[in-house]
Design a protein around this motif. Structure first.
Motif, short mmCIF file in Angstrom:
data_model
loop_
_atom_site.label_atom_id
_atom_site.label_comp_id
_atom_site.label_asym_id
_atom_site.label_seq_id
_atom_site.Cartn_x
_atom_site.Cartn_y
_atom_site.Cartn_z
N ILE A 10 0.79 -1.15 0.13
CA ILE A 10 -0.17 0.18 -0.12
C ILE A 10 1.05 1.26 -0.12
O ILE A 10 0.44 2.16 -0.69
N ILE A 11 1.89 1.14 0.79
CA ILE A 11 2.85 2.39 0.70
C ILE A 11 3.41 2.76 -0.57
O ILE A 11 3.41 3.91 -1.11
N ASP A 57 -5.91 -5.80 13.53
CA ASP A 57 -5.82 -4.39 13.68
C ASP A 57 -5.08 -3.50 12.74
O ASP A 57 -5.74 -2.51 12.12
N SER A 58 -3.98 -4.13 12.26
CA SER A 58 -3.11 -3.67 11.09
C SER A 58 -4.08 -3.63 9.93
O SER A 58 -4.01 -2.54 9.14
N LEU A 62 -5.02 -0.52 7.56
CA LEU A 62 -4.82 -0.58 6.03
C LEU A 62 -6.28 -0.02 5.34
O LEU A 62 -5.93 1.12 4.37
N GLU A 63 -7.22 -0.54 5.78
CA GLU A 63 -8.45 -0.49 5.24
C GLU A 63 -8.52 1.17 5.25
O GLU A 63 -8.95 2.04 4.35
N ILE A 67 -9.10 4.20 2.36
CA ILE A 67 -10.51 4.98 2.25
C ILE A 67 -10.17 6.40 2.41
O ILE A 67 -10.67 7.26 1.53
N MET A 68 -9.04 6.69 3.12
CA MET A 68 -8.66 8.21 3.12
C MET A 68 -7.97 8.44 1.73
O MET A 68 -7.94 9.75 1.38
N ALA A 69 -7.32 7.61 1.22
CA ALA A 69 -6.56 8.05 -0.08
C ALA A 69 -7.70 8.12 -1.22
O ALA A 69 -7.47 8.82 -1.86
#
Length: 69
Positions: A10-11, A57-58, A62-63, A67-69
């Motif tokens: 993702i990064i 939790d990780s 990531l989800e 969503i923010m992206a």
């Protein structure tokens, strides 16, 4: 640990400056989807170890990032 790879994926994806369409079309790998499903199922039935809860939790973090992206 599987979440490190997911974070790196993702990064790297975000760092590449994807288009809005690419972000909307992004899909987790089948392996990641299966792992999350397994963790959720175990959480509801037998419970998770501390490490497994941290892993779940990780994935939730990531989800949220996607969503923010």
């Amino acid at each position: 640990m599987e979440t490190i790879s997911a974070y790196e994926d993702i990064i790297n994806f975000i760092a590449a400056g994807p288009s809005t369409e690419s972000v909307a079309a992004f899909k987790a790998s089948p392996e990641a989807k299966a792992r999350v499903a397994e963790l959720i199922s175990r959480e509801k039935t037998v419970g998770l170890t501390v490490e497994e809860q941290a892993e779940l939790d990780s994935y939730e973090e990531l989800e949220h990032i996607m969503i923010m992206a």
